[in-house]
Design a protein around this motif. Structure first.
Motif, PDB file in Angstrom:
ATOM      1  N   PRO A 153       0.834  -1.204   0.000  1.00 39.14           N
ATOM      2  CA  PRO A 153       0.000   0.000   0.000  1.00 39.14           C
ATOM      3  C   PRO A 153       0.871   1.256   0.000  1.00 39.14           C
ATOM      4  O   PRO A 153       2.094   1.193   0.202  1.00 39.14           O
ATOM      5  CB  PRO A 153      -0.779  -0.124   1.311  1.00 39.14           C
ATOM      6  CG  PRO A 153       0.102  -0.948   2.197  1.00 39.14           C
ATOM      7  CD  PRO A 153       0.828  -1.897   1.298  1.00 39.14           C
ATOM      8  N   GLU A 154       0.251   2.392  -0.219  1.00 43.09           N
ATOM      9  CA  GLU A 154       0.997   3.648  -0.364  1.00 43.09           C
ATOM     10  C   GLU A 154       1.853   3.969   0.855  1.00 43.09           C
ATOM     11  O   GLU A 154       2.948   4.514   0.722  1.00 43.09           O
ATOM     12  CB  GLU A 154       0.027   4.800  -0.625  1.00 43.09           C
ATOM     13  CG  GLU A 154      -0.573   4.796  -2.020  1.00 43.09           C
ATOM     14  CD  GLU A 154      -1.418   6.035  -2.279  1.00 43.09           C
ATOM     15  OE1 GLU A 154      -1.383   6.960  -1.435  1.00 43.09           O
ATOM     16  OE2 GLU A 154      -2.112   6.075  -3.310  1.00 43.09           O
ATOM     17  N   ASP A 155       1.370   3.633   2.048  1.00 43.10           N
ATOM     18  CA  ASP A 155       2.126   4.026   3.242  1.00 43.10           C
ATOM     19  C   ASP A 155       3.382   3.161   3.467  1.00 43.10           C
ATOM     20  O   ASP A 155       4.130   3.404   4.408  1.00 43.10           O
ATOM     21  CB  ASP A 155       1.232   4.004   4.481  1.00 43.10           C
ATOM     22  CG  ASP A 155       0.564   2.672   4.721  1.00 43.10           C
ATOM     23  OD1 ASP A 155       0.508   1.851   3.779  1.00 43.10           O
ATOM     24  OD2 ASP A 155       0.087   2.428   5.846  1.00 43.10           O
ATOM     25  N   TRP A 156       3.619   2.178   2.616  1.00 41.63           N
ATOM     26  CA  TRP A 156       4.862   1.416   2.695  1.00 41.63           C
ATOM     27  C   TRP A 156       5.883   1.899   1.686  1.00 41.63           C
ATOM     28  O   TRP A 156       6.993   1.363   1.609  1.00 41.63           O
ATOM     29  CB  TRP A 156       4.612  -0.074   2.440  1.00 41.63           C
ATOM     30  CG  TRP A 156       3.807  -0.765   3.493  1.00 41.63           C
ATOM     31  CD1 TRP A 156       3.185  -0.200   4.573  1.00 41.63           C
ATOM     32  CD2 TRP A 156       3.527  -2.166   3.560  1.00 41.63           C
ATOM     33  NE1 TRP A 156       2.527  -1.154   5.306  1.00 41.63           N
ATOM     34  CE2 TRP A 156       2.715  -2.372   4.709  1.00 41.63           C
ATOM     35  CE3 TRP A 156       3.871  -3.253   2.766  1.00 41.63           C
ATOM     36  CZ2 TRP A 156       2.258  -3.640   5.075  1.00 41.63           C
ATOM     37  CZ3 TRP A 156       3.414  -4.514   3.135  1.00 41.63           C
ATOM     38  CH2 TRP A 156       2.622  -4.710   4.274  1.00 41.63           C
ATOM     39  N   GLU A 157       5.569   2.907   0.907  1.00 45.61           N
ATOM     40  CA  GLU A 157       6.438   3.315  -0.195  1.00 45.61           C
ATOM     41  C   GLU A 157       7.812   3.762   0.292  1.00 45.61           C
ATOM     42  O   GLU A 157       8.834   3.439  -0.312  1.00 45.61           O
ATOM     43  CB  GLU A 157       5.781   4.430  -1.008  1.00 45.61           C
ATOM     44  CG  GLU A 157       6.602   4.863  -2.210  1.00 45.61           C
ATOM     45  CD  GLU A 157       5.870   5.862  -3.094  1.00 45.61           C
ATOM     46  OE1 GLU A 157       6.361   6.118  -4.206  1.00 45.61           O
ATOM     47  OE2 GLU A 157       4.819   6.388  -2.665  1.00 45.61           O
ATOM     48  N   GLU A 158       7.846   4.521   1.380  1.00 47.31           N
ATOM     49  CA  GLU A 158       9.141   4.995   1.882  1.00 47.31           C
ATOM     50  C   GLU A 158      10.046   3.831   2.252  1.00 47.31           C
ATOM     51  O   GLU A 158      11.245   3.846   1.966  1.00 47.31           O
ATOM     52  CB  GLU A 158       8.937   5.902   3.087  1.00 47.31           C
ATOM     53  CG  GLU A 158      10.243   6.464   3.644  1.00 47.31           C
ATOM     54  CD  GLU A 158      10.050   7.287   4.908  1.00 47.31           C
ATOM     55  OE1 GLU A 158      11.050   7.534   5.598  1.00 47.31           O
ATOM     56  OE2 GLU A 158       8.897   7.665   5.211  1.00 47.31           O
ATOM     57  N   GLN A 159       9.464   2.801   2.875  1.00 50.85           N
ATOM     58  CA  GLN A 159      10.274   1.643   3.243  1.00 50.85           C
ATOM     59  C   GLN A 159      10.766   0.895   2.014  1.00 50.85           C
ATOM     60  O   GLN A 159      11.911   0.421   1.982  1.00 50.85           O
ATOM     61  CB  GLN A 159       9.447   0.701   4.121  1.00 50.85           C
ATOM     62  CG  GLN A 159       9.071   1.300   5.470  1.00 50.85           C
ATOM     63  CD  GLN A 159       8.196   0.352   6.263  1.00 50.85           C
ATOM     64  OE1 GLN A 159       8.552  -0.804   6.480  1.00 50.85           O
ATOM     65  NE2 GLN A 159       7.034   0.827   6.697  1.00 50.85           N
ATOM     66  N   PHE A 160       9.920   0.792   1.002  1.00 53.52           N
ATOM     67  CA  PHE A 160      10.344   0.131  -0.229  1.00 53.52           C
ATOM     68  C   PHE A 160      11.502   0.885  -0.865  1.00 53.52           C
ATOM     69  O   PHE A 160      12.507   0.287  -1.261  1.00 53.52           O
ATOM     70  CB  PHE A 160       9.168   0.043  -1.206  1.00 53.52           C
ATOM     71  CG  PHE A 160       9.487  -0.713  -2.468  1.00 53.52           C
ATOM     72  CD1 PHE A 160       9.344  -2.091  -2.518  1.00 53.52           C
ATOM     73  CD2 PHE A 160       9.929  -0.050  -3.600  1.00 53.52           C
ATOM     74  CE1 PHE A 160       9.645  -2.809  -3.676  1.00 53.52           C
ATOM     75  CE2 PHE A 160      10.233  -0.746  -4.764  1.00 53.52           C
ATOM     76  CZ  PHE A 160      10.089  -2.132  -4.795  1.00 53.52           C
ATOM     77  N   ASP A 161      11.378   2.198  -0.947  1.00 52.66           N
ATOM     78  CA  ASP A 161      12.459   3.001  -1.530  1.00 52.66           C
ATOM     79  C   ASP A 161      13.719   2.929  -0.675  1.00 52.66           C
ATOM     80  O   ASP A 161      14.844   2.858  -1.199  1.00 52.66           O
ATOM     81  CB  ASP A 161      12.013   4.452  -1.682  1.00 52.66           C
ATOM     82  CG  ASP A 161      10.916   4.627  -2.722  1.00 52.66           C
ATOM     83  OD1 ASP A 161      10.727   3.718  -3.559  1.00 52.66           O
ATOM     84  OD2 ASP A 161      10.231   5.674  -2.693  1.00 52.66           O
ATOM     85  N   GLY A 162      13.547   2.941   0.642  1.00 48.48           N
ATOM     86  CA  GLY A 162      14.698   2.913   1.541  1.00 48.48           C
ATOM     87  C   GLY A 162      15.462   1.603   1.505  1.00 48.48           C
ATOM     88  O   GLY A 162      16.646   1.558   1.855  1.00 48.48           O
ATOM     89  N   VAL A 190      12.857  -9.119  -3.858  1.00 50.80           N
ATOM     90  CA  VAL A 190      11.710  -8.386  -3.336  1.00 50.80           C
ATOM     91  C   VAL A 190      10.624  -9.359  -2.878  1.00 50.80           C
ATOM     92  O   VAL A 190       9.998  -9.173  -1.822  1.00 50.80           O
ATOM     93  CB  VAL A 190      11.181  -7.406  -4.394  1.00 50.80           C
ATOM     94  CG1 VAL A 190       9.830  -6.828  -3.979  1.00 50.80           C
ATOM     95  CG2 VAL A 190      12.179  -6.272  -4.611  1.00 50.80           C
ATOM     96  N   ALA A 191      10.385 -10.410  -3.654  1.00 53.58           N
ATOM     97  CA  ALA A 191       9.362 -11.384  -3.279  1.00 53.58           C
ATOM     98  C   ALA A 191       9.722 -12.092  -1.977  1.00 53.58           C
ATOM     99  O   ALA A 191       8.860 -12.292  -1.100  1.00 53.58           O
ATOM    100  CB  ALA A 191       9.182 -12.402  -4.402  1.00 53.58           C
ATOM    101  N   GLU A 192      10.995 -12.470  -1.847  1.00 50.17           N
ATOM    102  CA  GLU A 192      11.425 -13.134  -0.615  1.00 50.17           C
ATOM    103  C   GLU A 192      11.259 -12.220   0.594  1.00 50.17           C
ATOM    104  O   GLU A 192      10.858 -12.667   1.685  1.00 50.17           O
ATOM    105  CB  GLU A 192      12.874 -13.583  -0.750  1.00 50.17           C
ATOM    106  CG  GLU A 192      13.072 -14.725  -1.735  1.00 50.17           C
ATOM    107  CD  GLU A 192      14.486 -14.802  -2.284  1.00 50.17           C
ATOM    108  OE1 GLU A 192      15.421 -14.345  -1.584  1.00 50.17           O
ATOM    109  OE2 GLU A 192      14.664 -15.303  -3.412  1.00 50.17           O
ATOM    110  N   ASN A 193      11.550 -10.940   0.429  1.00 50.39           N
ATOM    111  CA  ASN A 193      11.371 -10.011   1.538  1.00 50.39           C
ATOM    112  C   ASN A 193       9.903  -9.777   1.860  1.00 50.39           C
ATOM    113  O   ASN A 193       9.545  -9.552   3.024  1.00 50.39           O
ATOM    114  CB  ASN A 193      12.076  -8.684   1.227  1.00 50.39           C
ATOM    115  CG  ASN A 193      13.549  -8.736   1.598  1.00 50.39           C
ATOM    116  OD1 ASN A 193      13.925  -8.482   2.728  1.00 50.39           O
ATOM    117  ND2 ASN A 193      14.386  -9.094   0.631  1.00 50.39           N
TER     118      ASN A 193
END
Length: 439
Positions: A153-162, A190-193
């Motif tokens: 979801p959108e609120d996980w975007e920062e963590q994905f980028d980080g 990414v899938a494993e994480n």
């Protein structure tokens, strides 16, 4: 009753390699050198069978000869040759960039690198990952995550980028011939994480019921063969949550580029990973701290092994199945996975201390089981990592001497590059990691 005496091995590894070396070198060289040809498959391209190989290792029953004891951080001559790569006409494609010497001096400046290495940690500095490739892989993986698998979801975007997965994978696979090849590893990472976060840890994970979740997710990697009546329900389940969507899609890309042997090898290592997840979950449910050796046994399964084991697929060539399955190669891959996972324990130590609940990592287990202070347990964990790294390099050198084929040497260099790239990413990812104040 006295056990019968076993017959001696049919031949030692060096003898067998010498006997069949000419054939091995001819057939393996065709694979290792053909980066853009037969084995340089891109996603969507048909898999072509590798040339037949009569492996000396399939005929050798004896163990890999032991390498000289690693009494100092210096690499053995065999591994040094692997990392330098071969010389001569037509061998440029077998060489990666040269690695720096082990850290005995301050690292050379790297504009994009941040953070500092764990003091006393045995490692090699590497060049900063190619920024053009990093940018392109980062763009593609985010589009895949959002548009193809609806990963977060959108609120996980920062963590994905980080997480900086593009920089991570470019640094770990410097010999990947194209960005398409790099994307094979990036999607799987990414899938494993996603499985780890959503099933086990940060984002709703729990040890309760983990076995069922992992088993159903594993069928996205290792397909279910069932009756026509029940197959549609299984196929629908692969879209039920983000981890399964990611596994299904990443594996579809991978099997189109990999040989059948490479795909099955990866499935096997993912089963190992899931078994390690289950052992850690069992300890969490029991609120049990394992013995140090038990924790290290778990970490040999719950570790990064699936990542370096696909280094040849990402490199656009294939290490033949009998060479990959050979005991000496399996030991090298296991040691690489063990060492890189302890790197994760060390760099994520403070992050896990700040998280709710008790997270098992090597310093925590050593402190609990051996009665050491947090600082002393952490410093002992550094020593454990260093011993694993020395063993990895010694075993890689021994295997290179015993089996002097280009595909084996290139694979060993690829695994070593993954080990170094993994450390570089952990050290420099200051969004995720900070070091404890133990020095």
């Amino acid at each position: 009753m006295t056990a019968p005496e076993l017959p001696p091995p049919r031949s030692s590894l060096p003898e067998a390699a010498s006997r069949f070396g000419a054939h091995l070198l001819a057939s393996a060289a065709a694979q290792a050198l053909d980066v853009e040809g037969v084995n340089g498959r891109l996603p969507g391209a048909p898999s072509l069978p590798a040339p037949p190989v009569t492996s000396a290792l399939a005929l050798a029953a004896g163990p890999v000869p032991a390498a000289p004891a690693a009494g100092s951080p210096a690499r053995g001559a065999g591994l040094e040759r692997i990392l330098r790569g071969p010389s001569g006409l037509g061998t440029a494609g077998l060489r990666l960039f040269p690695r720096d010497e082990p850290q005995t001096q301050p690292p050379r400046p790297a504009a994009a690198a941040e953070g500092r290495p764990v003091p006393g940690l045995y490692h090699h500095t590497v060049p900063e990952p190619d920024p053009g490739r990093v940018e392109e892989v980062s763009r593609r993986i985010k589009a895949w995550a959002l548009d193809e698998v609806s990963l977060y979801p959108e609120d996980w975007e920062e963590q994905f980028d980080g997480f900086s997965v593009g920089r991570y994978m470019v640094g770990c696979h410097p010999d990947a011939p194209t960005v398409d090849h790099l994307m094979l590893a990036t999607r799987l990472m990414v899938a494993e994480n996603a499985v780890d976060d959503c099933y086990c840890e940060d984002h709703g994970g729990s040890p309760v019921g983990l076995g069922e979740r992992l088993l159903l997710a594993h069928t996205a990697l290792d397909p279910l063969y069932t009756t026509e009546e029940y197959r549609p329900k299984w196929a629908k389940s692969l879209h039920a949550d983000a981890p399964r969507r990611a596994y299904r899609s990443a594996m579809e890309y991978f099997v189109r580029a990999a040989s059948a042997s490479q795909a099955d090898r990866f499935r096997h290592d993912m089963a190992r990973l899931h078994m390690g997840y289950l052992a850690e979950a069992a300890w969490a449910q029991l609120d049990h701290v394992p013995e140090v050796w038990e924790y290290l046994a778990m970490r040999q399964f719950n570790n990064f092994r699936p990542c370096p084991t696909i280094t040849d697929t990402v490199g656009g060539y294939e290490l033949p199945a009998d060479l990959h399955a050979q005991a000496g190669m399996q030991k090298v891959i296991a040691l690489a996975g063990n060492a890189t996972t302890i790197v994760n324990d060390l760099y994520s130590y403070t992050k896990e201390l700040d998280a709710p609940g008790r997270h098992l990592n090597l310093p925590v287990v050593i402190a609990d089981r051996e009665g050491l202070s947090d600082r002393d347990a952490y410093l002992k964990s550094v020593e454990v990592h260093n011993d694993l790294m020395h063993d990895f390099e010694s075993e890689a050198a021994a295997l290179a001497e015993a089996c002097p084929t280009p595909s084996v040497h290139r694979f060993l260099r690829g695994v070593a590059a993954w080990v170094d790239g993994n450390h570089h990413w952990h050290q420099s990812n200051t969004y995720r990691y900070t070091l404890p104040d133990f020095w």
